[in-house]
Design an enzyme around this catalytic site. Structure first.
Site, PDB file in Angstrom:
ATOM      1  N   ASN A   1      -7.183   2.694  11.007  1.00  0.00           N
ATOM      2  CA  ASN A   1      -6.628   1.415  10.521  1.00  0.00           C
ATOM      3  C   ASN A   1      -7.190   0.264  11.351  1.00  0.00           C
ATOM      4  OD1 ASN A   1      -5.213   2.164  12.816  1.00  0.00           O
ATOM      5  ND2 ASN A   1      -3.378   1.019  12.220  1.00  0.00           N
TER       6      ASN A   1
ATOM      7  N   TYR B   1       0.874  -1.178   0.000  1.00  0.00           N
ATOM      8  CA  TYR B   1       0.000   0.000   0.000  1.00  0.00           C
ATOM      9  C   TYR B   1       0.910   1.227   0.000  1.00  0.00           C
ATOM     10  CZ  TYR B   1      -4.061  -2.844   1.398  1.00  0.00           C
ATOM     11  OH  TYR B   1      -5.073  -3.760   1.425  1.00  0.00           O
TER      12      TYR B   1
ATOM     13  N   VAL C   1     -16.336   4.089   9.783  1.00  0.00           N
ATOM     14  CA  VAL C   1     -15.257   3.337   9.123  1.00  0.00           C
ATOM     15  C   VAL C   1     -14.628   4.187   8.013  1.00  0.00           C
ATOM     16  CG1 VAL C   1     -14.686   1.168   7.961  1.00  0.00           C
ATOM     17  CG2 VAL C   1     -16.533   1.206   9.639  1.00  0.00           C
TER      18      VAL C   1
ATOM     19  N   VAL D   1     -19.421   4.832   3.679  1.00  0.00           N
ATOM     20  CA  VAL D   1     -19.623   5.466   2.371  1.00  0.00           C
ATOM     21  C   VAL D   1     -18.284   5.654   1.662  1.00  0.00           C
ATOM     22  CG1 VAL D   1     -20.203   7.709   1.358  1.00  0.00           C
ATOM     23  CG2 VAL D   1     -21.721   6.659   3.029  1.00  0.00           C
TER      24      VAL D   1
ATOM     25  N   SER E   1     -30.749   6.677   0.228  1.00  0.00           N
ATOM     26  CA  SER E   1     -30.093   7.678   1.060  1.00  0.00           C
ATOM     27  C   SER E   1     -30.502   9.085   0.632  1.00  0.00           C
ATOM     28  CB  SER E   1     -28.572   7.495   0.921  1.00  0.00           C
ATOM     29  OG  SER E   1     -27.899   8.458   1.667  1.00  0.00           O
TER      30      SER E   1
ATOM     31  N   SER F   1     -11.552  -3.914   3.691  1.00  0.00           N
ATOM     32  CA  SER F   1     -12.905  -3.419   3.935  1.00  0.00           C
ATOM     33  C   SER F   1     -13.782  -4.528   4.532  1.00  0.00           C
ATOM     34  CB  SER F   1     -13.542  -2.917   2.633  1.00  0.00           C
ATOM     35  OG  SER F   1     -12.922  -1.715   2.230  1.00  0.00           O
TER      36      SER F   1
ATOM     37  N   VAL G   1     -17.762  -2.645   3.039  1.00  0.00           N
ATOM     38  CA  VAL G   1     -17.845  -2.430   4.489  1.00  0.00           C
ATOM     39  C   VAL G   1     -19.288  -2.651   4.960  1.00  0.00           C
ATOM     40  CG1 VAL G   1     -17.804  -0.627   6.275  1.00  0.00           C
ATOM     41  CG2 VAL G   1     -15.856  -0.887   4.728  1.00  0.00           C
TER      42      VAL G   1
ATOM     43  N   ILE H   1     -13.569   6.928   7.990  1.00  0.00           N
ATOM     44  CA  ILE H   1     -12.713   7.986   8.544  1.00  0.00           C
ATOM     45  C   ILE H   1     -11.380   8.090   7.790  1.00  0.00           C
ATOM     46  CG2 ILE H   1     -11.603   6.554  10.344  1.00  0.00           C
ATOM     47  CD1 ILE H   1     -12.841  10.178  10.766  1.00  0.00           C
TER      48      ILE H   1
ATOM     49  N   GLU I   1      -3.442  -0.320  -3.592  1.00  0.00           N
ATOM     50  CA  GLU I   1      -4.756   0.342  -3.561  1.00  0.00           C
ATOM     51  C   GLU I   1      -5.248   0.835  -4.918  1.00  0.00           C
ATOM     52  OE1 GLU I   1      -2.041   1.569  -2.125  1.00  0.00           O
ATOM     53  OE2 GLU I   1      -1.816   3.694  -2.598  1.00  0.00           O
TER      54      GLU I   1
ATOM     55  N   VAL J   1     -11.341   4.781  14.280  1.00  0.00           N
ATOM     56  CA  VAL J   1      -9.964   4.319  14.085  1.00  0.00           C
ATOM     57  C   VAL J   1      -9.709   4.138  12.582  1.00  0.00           C
ATOM     58  CG1 VAL J   1      -8.333   2.442  14.544  1.00  0.00           C
ATOM     59  CG2 VAL J   1      -9.874   3.239  16.352  1.00  0.00           C
TER      60      VAL J   1
END
Ligand SMILES: NC(=O)c1ccc[n+]([C@@H]2O[C@H](COP(=O)([O-])OP(=O)(O)OC[C@H]3O[C@@H](n4cnc5c(N)ncnc54)[C@H](O)[C@@H]3O)[C@@H](O)[C@H]2O)c1
Length: 369
Positions: free
Chosen positions: A300, A94, A267, A239, A220, A134, A179, A269, A118, A298
């Site tokens: 990671n 990564y 997630v 998202v 949504s 994910s 996710v 974040i 990635e 968090v």
């Protein structure tokens, strides 16, 4: 090819680039693998397992980097690793270069061939080396959410699945991608009442088919999100708008309307978060409270379960590692999805989004070969 597997040195990083099984697949294909002493320790793989898989254990990171024609890692190199990188070396990891000016500079200066997990794509256009992390983070989101809903952790003191005679908790998941789907699987498994919101109606149709009525789907929109937040005991943010910062879909006002002691796990974040009140936290200090709502952000999450994450990552990366090692870089990148992973080559940036985000020059890879 000689493949080098160094120990990760980033703070609190316990994953490693290859499992012993991954090493075995490479040594069986007549490649030499050199592993830094204790590289797999944090993921529960000791030196002997790597030796039995045909690897040679080396005492220092310097030796591994010096011998490896291809270095397989998890995280992007950090400062102590820069001087170890050398011209023409293949780095498979990564990279997350867009925000990292210094690392980009180092890779260009040292003319490293940087292939980033990635940005590799598959035939469907998805990102196969991001997916496993994910999956891990989505599943973990429900585990940590359930934990922080407990009274001793500051939560409302409710059990996700309820018990006979007591209704189950309401879990609201924003974003029904990898996710979101994995979070939903765990939440449904625990007996929670689950609602998934997504702005892609086709995705909601697929989720409706997958979950066969065990989750509610909701298009949504601002109004639907506001209503969902009021009801939620546990809110998961999953998202993604590829390449962009996450949109702040859950406003401060919506957070204020949530029940005291409810929990948000954002997630997303790592892309800035989809909740206005979210800011990145770490495993050593994972939560904080805003308006009585616990926030877990968090960046990671898979780092908390390095053994699962290392195995999941190797499962996904190994076909590419093998291809790069067996065919060599130039032949291997005739696979257009793998070529998408090449971010830097011969002192030039070959991935447009990275060049654009740093205001640097972009050079198409095929012009350099
Ligand atoms: N914190 C961590 O440790 C960690 C680990 C892995 C992944 N992530 C992050 O989690 C996020 C989600 O990843 P993913 O792999 O599930 O992505 P994905 O592309 O599979 O799913 C994202 C979903 O969001 C939906 N979406 C986009 N805009 C929306 C909107 N306005 N309203 C509702 N839904 C919307 C998309 O339709 C899609 O279904 C990413 O930011 C990713 O980087 C974080």
């Amino acid at each position: 090819m000689i493949i080098g597997l160094p120990k990760e040195i980033k703070d609190n990083e316990y994953r490693v680039g290859l499992t012993p099984a991954g090493v075995r697949a490479l040594t069986d294909a007549n490649h030499k693998v050199v592993v830094e002493k204790n590289a797999g320790e944090g993921s529960g793989f000791d030196n002997e397992l790597y030796q039995r898989a045909g690897a040679t254990i080396l005492d220092s990171a310097d030796d591994v980097w010096a011998q490896g024609e291809m270095i397989v890692k998890v995280k992007e190199p950090i400062a102590p690793e820069y001087p170890r990188m050398r011209e023409g070396q293949l780095l498979f990891t990564y990279l997350h270069l867009a925000p990292d000016n210094e690392l980009t500079e180092q890779l260009l200066k040292r003319k490293v061939t940087g292939v980033a997990y990635e940005t590799i794509t598959d035939r469907r256009g998805t990102l196969p080396l991001l997916t496993p992390m994910s999956e891990v983070a989505g599943r973990m989101a429900i585990q940590v959410g359930a934990h922080y809903l407990e009274k001793m952790s500051g939560g409302r003191g409710i059990l996700l699945g309820g018990v006979p005679g007591v209704p189950a908790a309401r879990v609201v998941i924003i974003g029904g991608g990898v996710v979101g789907t994995n979070a939903a699987k765990m939440a449904v498994g625990l007996g929670a009442r689950v609602t998934i919101l997504d702005n892609n109606l086709d995705r909601l149709r697929q989720l409706d088919d997958i979950f066969r009525g065990t989750v509610q789907t909701w298009a949504s929109s601002g109004a639907h999100l506001a209503e969902a937040c009021k009801r939620a005991d546990l809110l998961i943010g999953g998202v993604l708008i590829p390449g962009a910062s996450a949109p702040k879909l859950v406003t401060r006002e919506m957070v204020r309307s949530m029940k005291k002691g409810s929990v948000i796990v954002d997630v997303a974040i790592d892309q800035g978060g989809c909740v206005e009140t979210a800011h990145a936290t770490t495993h050593s200090d994972p939560v904080y409270e805003v308006d009585g709502v616990i926030h877990y952000c968090v960046a990671n999450m898979p780092g908390a379960v390095p053994r699962t994450s290392t195995i999941a990552l190797t499962n996904a990366t190994l076909p590419y590692t093998r291809k790069l090692a067996s065919e060599g870089f130039k032949k291997a990148i005739s696979d257009p999805g793998l070529a998408e992973g090449v971010n830097v080559y011969d002192g030039k940036i070959t991935y447009k989004a990275v060049a654009d985000s740093q205001g640097r020059e972009y050079t198409a890879l095929d012009k350099l070969l």
